[in-house]
Design an enzyme around this catalytic site. Structure first.
Site, short mmCIF file in Angstrom:
data_model
loop_
_atom_site.label_atom_id
_atom_site.label_comp_id
_atom_site.label_asym_id
_atom_site.label_seq_id
_atom_site.Cartn_x
_atom_site.Cartn_y
_atom_site.Cartn_z
N HIS A 148 41.17 74.84 54.38
CA HIS A 148 40.59 73.85 55.29
C HIS A 148 39.56 74.06 56.17
CE1 HIS A 148 41.52 69.55 56.23
NE2 HIS A 148 41.38 70.03 57.48
N ASP A 164 46.25 67.95 64.87
CA ASP A 164 46.15 66.67 64.34
C ASP A 164 46.28 66.41 62.95
OD1 ASP A 164 45.16 65.73 66.90
OD2 ASP A 164 43.04 65.77 66.32
N GLU A 201 43.84 62.69 74.04
CA GLU A 201 42.53 62.89 73.51
C GLU A 201 41.63 61.83 73.71
OE1 GLU A 201 42.46 63.87 69.10
OE2 GLU A 201 43.99 65.49 69.40
#
Length: 543
Positions: free
Chosen positions: A113, A186, A302
């Site tokens: 990732h 997340d 956030e």
């Protein structure tokens, strides 16, 4: 076009010599068919069949996921891909390189990732940790309760988790016991080893710290091929080096993660602002209310930008009701940029009757735009896994495996206003190409452990800003140019920015990134990976 790099032809010049050596040593070639095609740097190190039978150098292996990552911006083709059957295999591979006359580079790849080739190993070996997990060869996930030595009547809970495991599977396994880790990212389809090698941040970080601070113990294979168990009490130098260490000091094969009782549900709220000063002031006020003893505090905070060139709902979550889209778009058109504060408070049966009142106390007096308050009530699992539905939708449309020229930054609190005026209200609006999510939210420095390798700004409060761009294969360079302009602006303005998931081109840049930690970082590298074998894709010691 994506930049492609292949092994140099010089790696194959001595192939005949290698074959001769193999034949003379083994006496026959049949069992070494696989090894015969490997370059001398690999084939001549050792004739240990337990290693070579797990190496693949066929086009499918080399051109597959080992040479790609989520960024889709670069390709680095390795010499071989290693498919371990055990952690001992990984240790043996590293030891072979370490003891060789010319060590070969090794990178552990989980989900890949990263966005700039950080998990790749050009002219080296990629260890396929995803396959390791899929074959069930690692530690797995084991949830344990133990008597708490500091509490005669209590227990503490933890999970022993293989470094190859996904956080989504950790969530599933721990929820079966009514437990869960406290700090998350997340997106949950990431490996434990991957996030712990960086930090692991999300909206819970302001209160519970990054994921690296929830680790109690690890098993690590160092750059010498040594298998070491470490914690804050035992082999603490390695423990602190590896956490946030960008894979430079060892490969994590097991981590012990602290757990707590899991909540059942989440009150999830979004509030809209048109004034950045009010937005940041409210964020900073809310993250100042922390600590487990303070029942009236948020569990998650956030923030994100809403701009006219991007959708109201993005792939990270569909939140705003369709009936309100028109008036939100009208507000965005009027102000060019809106700031969205996103908060969450967990609850279960014990505090179900009080959660609304507690949330009201927390949010009273905030300076959001009246009438632009949105709330959802969702399960704890649905909240933590909120990005997944957007991913599946993009995958179905062929829009997930595209270039992602991301830029993730840490900005000191004292300079976030200047960043807003110079970047959000200037560079971003002028270029008018940003359609993906742009995150901006603060963290408390005292929730981090400065002994760990992760580098953060030297202020009590700092912001993370994430430009999570998606693009086509023909226009990603425009986003890359914008990223460079943002970094150049920060440099000229004297904003002491640090990259998260960093990507630097020179060792001088890396030294600036780590600042006062650089000397310790280098010393630890020489202690635990003296031959510079591990994680070459970070380009820290092999620029």
């Amino acid at each position: 076009m994506v930049a492609e790099n292949y092994p140099s032809p010089t790696y194959f010049i001595l192939l005949f010599i290698t074959i001769t050596r193999l034949i003379s040593t083994v006496g026959k070639t049949s069992q070494w068919t696989k090894a015969l095609s490997l370059p001398p740097e690999l084939a001549s190190v050792s004739l240990d069949d337990t290693i070579f039978c797990k190496l693949r150098d066929d086009p499918e292996a080399l051109q597959g996921r080992a040479s790609r990552d989520y960024g889709n911006l670069v390709r680095e083709v390795p010499l071989a891909v290693f498919h371990p059957a055990s952690a001992s295999d990984i240790a043996r591979l590293i030891k072979l390189s370490y003891n060789g006359s010319v060590p070969f580079k090794i990178a552990a790849r989980g989900q890949g990732h990263s966005t700039r080739g950080q998990a790749m190993a050009r002219e080296g070996v990629v260890v396929d940790m995803a396959g390791f997990r899929e074959r069930g060869n690692g530690v797995g996930i084991r949830v344990v309760s133990s008597v708490d030595p500091n509490n005669k009547n209590g227990y503490y809970y933890y999970a022993d988790v293989g470094g190859e495991q996904l956080w989504i599977d950790v969530l599933h396994a721990t929820l079966e016991h009514g437990l869960a880790p406290m700090s998350w990212t997340d997106y949950l389809y990431l490996t434990l080893g991957g996030t712990l090698s960086n930090a692991g941040i999300s909206g819970q970080t302001f209160r519970y710290g990054p994921q690296i601070t929830t680790v109690r113990e690890m098993d690590v294979i160092t750059g010498k091929g040594e298998f070491v168990t470490c914690s804050q009490q035992t082999n603490s130098e390695l423990f602190h080096a590896v956490l946030g260490g960008l894979g430079q000091f060892g490969i994590i094969t097991r981590a012990r993660i602290a757990l707590a009782p899991a909540p059942k549900r989440v009150k999830w709220v979004r509030l809209l602002y048109n004034d950045f000063s009010a937005f940041t002031k409210d964020q900073e006020q809310l993250i100042s209310i922390t600590g487990r003893k303070q029942n009236v505090s948020l569990d998650y905070l956030e923030g994100l930008l809403l701009m006219h060139q991007g959708p109201i709902n993005n792939w990270r979550s569909s939140f705003f009701p369709l009936a309100d889209h028109a008036r939100i778009i009208s507000l965005v058109t009027k102000h060019s940029v809106l700031y969205c504060l996103e908060v969450a408070k967990y609850y279960d049966g014990q505090n179900e009757n009080n959660v609304d009142k507690e949330l009201q106390v927390l949010l009273q007096g905030l300076s959001y735009i009246p009438g632009f308050y949105y709330e959802k009530d969702v399960s704890y699992f649905e909240f933590l896994n909120r990005v997944r539905s957007g991913e599946l939708k993009l995958q179905s449309q062929g829009l997930w495996d595209v270039p992602h020229p991301w830029l993730n930054l840490f900005i000191p609190k004292s300079q976030i206003m200047e960043f807003d005026s110079g970047v959000f209200k200037n560079i971003i609006l002028k270029r008018n190409i940003t359609t993906g999510p742009v995150l901006v939210y603060p963290m408390n420095r005292n929730k981090w452990d400065n002994r760990m390798s992760a580098s953060i700004p030297d202020e009590d409060i700092f912001y993370t800003v994430g430009f999570l761009h998606s693009s086509g294969f023909d226009n990603w360079k425009a986003y890359d140019a914008q990223n460079k302009e943002i970094l150049q602006f920060c440099n000229v303005a004297g904003i002491k920015v640090k990259q998260y998931l960093p990507h630097y081109r020179t060792q001088e840049d890396w030294a600036n990134h780590f600042g006062p930690k650089w000397r310790t970082f280098v010393e630890r590298k020489h202690q635990f990976d003296p031959r510079m074998i591990l994680s070459p894709g970070q380009r820290i010691f092999n620029n």
